[in-house]
Design a protein around this motif. Sequence first.
Motif, short mmCIF file in Angstrom:
data_model
loop_
_atom_site.label_atom_id
_atom_site.label_comp_id
_atom_site.label_asym_id
_atom_site.label_seq_id
_atom_site.Cartn_x
_atom_site.Cartn_y
_atom_site.Cartn_z
N VAL A 1 0.83 -1.20 0.00
CA VAL A 1 0.00 0.00 0.00
C VAL A 1 0.87 1.26 0.00
CG1 VAL A 1 -1.66 1.33 1.35
CG2 VAL A 1 -1.96 -1.13 1.10
N THR A 2 1.97 1.23 0.76
CA THR A 2 2.87 2.38 0.82
C THR A 2 3.51 2.66 -0.54
OG1 THR A 2 3.36 1.94 3.16
CG2 THR A 2 4.92 3.33 1.94
N TYR A 3 3.97 1.62 -1.21
CA TYR A 3 4.61 1.79 -2.51
C TYR A 3 3.63 2.27 -3.56
CZ TYR A 3 9.33 0.03 -1.63
OH TYR A 3 10.62 -0.11 -1.20
N LEU A 4 2.38 1.81 -3.50
CA LEU A 4 1.39 2.23 -4.50
C LEU A 4 1.11 3.72 -4.43
CD1 LEU A 4 -1.23 -0.67 -4.47
CD2 LEU A 4 0.17 0.06 -6.40
N ASP A 5 1.38 4.33 -3.30
CA ASP A 5 1.15 5.76 -3.14
C ASP A 5 2.40 6.58 -3.45
OD1 ASP A 5 -0.58 7.89 -2.57
OD2 ASP A 5 0.15 8.04 -0.50
N ASP A 6 3.40 5.95 -4.07
CA ASP A 6 4.64 6.63 -4.42
C ASP A 6 4.55 7.14 -5.86
OD1 ASP A 6 7.18 7.53 -4.91
OD2 ASP A 6 8.18 5.74 -4.16
N PRO A 7 4.67 8.45 -6.09
CA PRO A 7 4.58 8.99 -7.46
C PRO A 7 5.64 8.42 -8.40
CG PRO A 7 4.46 10.75 -5.83
CD PRO A 7 4.86 9.52 -5.09
N LYS A 8 6.80 8.01 -7.87
CA LYS A 8 7.85 7.47 -8.73
C LYS A 8 7.44 6.15 -9.37
CE LYS A 8 11.53 9.56 -5.95
NZ LYS A 8 12.73 9.31 -5.11
N LEU A 9 6.52 5.44 -8.74
CA LEU A 9 6.08 4.16 -9.29
C LEU A 9 5.28 4.36 -10.59
CD1 LEU A 9 6.13 1.12 -8.64
CD2 LEU A 9 3.91 1.41 -7.52
N THR A 10 4.67 5.53 -10.75
CA THR A 10 3.84 5.78 -11.94
C THR A 10 4.66 5.70 -13.22
OG1 THR A 10 2.40 7.23 -10.63
CG2 THR A 10 2.28 7.42 -13.02
N ASP A 11 5.81 6.38 -13.25
CA ASP A 11 6.66 6.35 -14.45
C ASP A 11 7.16 4.94 -14.74
OD1 ASP A 11 6.38 9.07 -14.85
OD2 ASP A 11 8.12 9.57 -13.60
N LEU A 12 7.49 4.21 -13.70
CA LEU A 12 7.98 2.85 -13.89
C LEU A 12 6.90 1.95 -14.48
CD1 LEU A 12 10.01 0.59 -13.59
CD2 LEU A 12 9.37 0.39 -11.17
N LEU A 13 5.69 2.06 -13.98
CA LEU A 13 4.59 1.23 -14.50
C LEU A 13 4.31 1.56 -15.97
CD1 LEU A 13 2.13 1.28 -11.47
CD2 LEU A 13 3.40 -0.69 -12.33
N ARG A 14 4.41 2.82 -16.34
CA ARG A 14 4.18 3.19 -17.74
C ARG A 14 5.27 2.62 -18.65
NH1 ARG A 14 2.84 9.20 -19.04
NH2 ARG A 14 2.40 8.14 -21.02
N VAL A 15 6.51 2.61 -18.16
CA VAL A 15 7.60 2.00 -18.93
C VAL A 15 7.33 0.51 -19.11
CG1 VAL A 15 10.04 1.38 -18.89
CG2 VAL A 15 9.34 3.69 -18.28
N LEU A 16 6.86 -0.15 -18.07
CA LEU A 16 6.58 -1.58 -18.14
C LEU A 16 5.42 -1.87 -19.08
CD1 LEU A 16 6.98 -2.59 -14.37
CD2 LEU A 16 8.62 -2.89 -16.24
N ILE A 17 4.42 -0.99 -19.10
CA ILE A 17 3.29 -1.17 -20.04
C ILE A 17 3.79 -1.09 -21.47
CG2 ILE A 17 1.21 -0.05 -20.92
CD1 ILE A 17 0.56 0.71 -18.00
N ARG A 18 4.62 -0.12 -21.77
CA ARG A 18 5.14 0.02 -23.13
C ARG A 18 6.03 -1.17 -23.50
NH1 ARG A 18 5.60 5.54 -21.35
NH2 ARG A 18 7.85 5.37 -21.00
N GLU A 19 6.82 -1.64 -22.55
CA GLU A 19 7.68 -2.79 -22.84
C GLU A 19 6.86 -4.07 -23.01
OE1 GLU A 19 11.03 -4.93 -23.67
OE2 GLU A 19 10.78 -2.76 -23.52
N SER A 20 5.78 -4.22 -22.26
CA SER A 20 4.94 -5.41 -22.38
C SER A 20 4.22 -5.46 -23.73
CB SER A 20 3.91 -5.45 -21.25
OG SER A 20 2.96 -4.40 -21.37
N ALA A 21 4.03 -4.31 -24.37
CA ALA A 21 3.37 -4.28 -25.68
C ALA A 21 4.35 -4.50 -26.82
CB ALA A 21 2.67 -2.93 -25.87
N ALA A 22 5.65 -4.32 -26.57
CA ALA A 22 6.65 -4.36 -27.63
C ALA A 22 6.68 -5.67 -28.42
CB ALA A 22 8.04 -4.08 -27.04
N PRO A 23 6.47 -6.86 -27.81
CA PRO A 23 6.51 -8.09 -28.62
C PRO A 23 5.48 -8.13 -29.74
CG PRO A 23 6.72 -8.62 -26.29
CD PRO A 23 6.38 -7.16 -26.37
#
Length: 387
Positions: free
Chosen positions: A156-178
């Motif tokens: 719960v603490t990590y989900l409220d971290d703004p830095k996690l937002t950019d990381l999740l977006r990078v992972l979304i783009r990488e997951s679509a790359a294949p």
Amino acid sequence: MWSVPSQTHKGAYLVDTAGDRPACVCPDFEDNGNAEGFDCKHITAVRITAGEIEAPAQVKDEKPGKRPTYKQDWGAYYLAQTREREHVETMLRDLCRGIQQPVSKRGHPRKPLADVVFAAVMRAYSGLSSRRCASDVRAAKEAGHTSSMIAPSTLVTYLDDPKLTDLLRVLIRESAAPLAEVETTVAIDSSGFSTNTYSRWFDHKWGKERKRQKWVTCHIMCGTTTHVITDALVTTGNAGDAPQLPELLTNTAERFDVANVCADKAYLSHRNFDEIEAVGAVPYIPFKVGSIGEGSEMWRKMYGLFVYKNDEFRKVYHARSNVETAFSMIKRKFGASVRAKKFTAQRNEVLCKVLAHNLCVLTMATYELGIAVEFWGSTHEESQHVH
């Protein structure tokens, strides 16, 4: 004024024949009313009833045909559904291995960020609360997918971290790359996710307090063949749609060779046309009733196609409905609401749902299309700047 009953729902549409040409309030006429000689089915019905034109012979004589059906590889579908979870866990593990652990300069060592993201996405995939999915997190550690146990309070603490937002977006783009070689036509739209928070105000007119449920809006760009989401961002409920297109398109074009971009009229603007043309794509965005054909070369070209060759325009434009399908897949499988109370956590929770959706799409693609899923290549350079 004529009242024409709707064929798809209760109620009727109004057709006004008083002007130079008939007008209808239906969405079809609103989208295509600029096209020369265009009449929606309600205007056509009025003209037939008024005796202006004669009903076509096939309308008189033929019975309605069967609805079109589409082939489904049921063998691939069965395997993808029955083995989805194991594939999702394995792909998520490989995806999280590209996350660089930030250096802890003081205090106790922090939990591995890769383990936190794994737990957050599996929480979204299961649809359970942080406490109820603790057994899933424990099972992932025992299976070797993570190196540590993530407590519910830590998650719960990590989900409220703004830095996690950019990381999740990078992972979304990488997951679509294949699926970059599969998708050339993309669509963009937005949809709301309900929250458990409310805005309150005192209504002086009626002398009582009122409240209204808050929403967060998810903006996505997705492929129209597999429904994979190439990029996503989450805003407050009152943010506009059109300003989000440049960022989503730019990030998508880094991995995908985009040929066509389909969007509804909310995204119609000269800037968006320029942005789409800049990446070498063609915008299929319907023009509004008051639009004119003056602007850039691409604007004039698409305006002419929309007005004079509307059928050709609509053949590509209607791929936009696939973005609605993508939202339906996310909400039906992972829920249309979020549990978090704060906006940052709500945003990250929605992004976790999007990432879980992409992993499910990849699972289906491995069986149906024979896609070999690989992430990051030989290096993890893109994730190094996000901690």
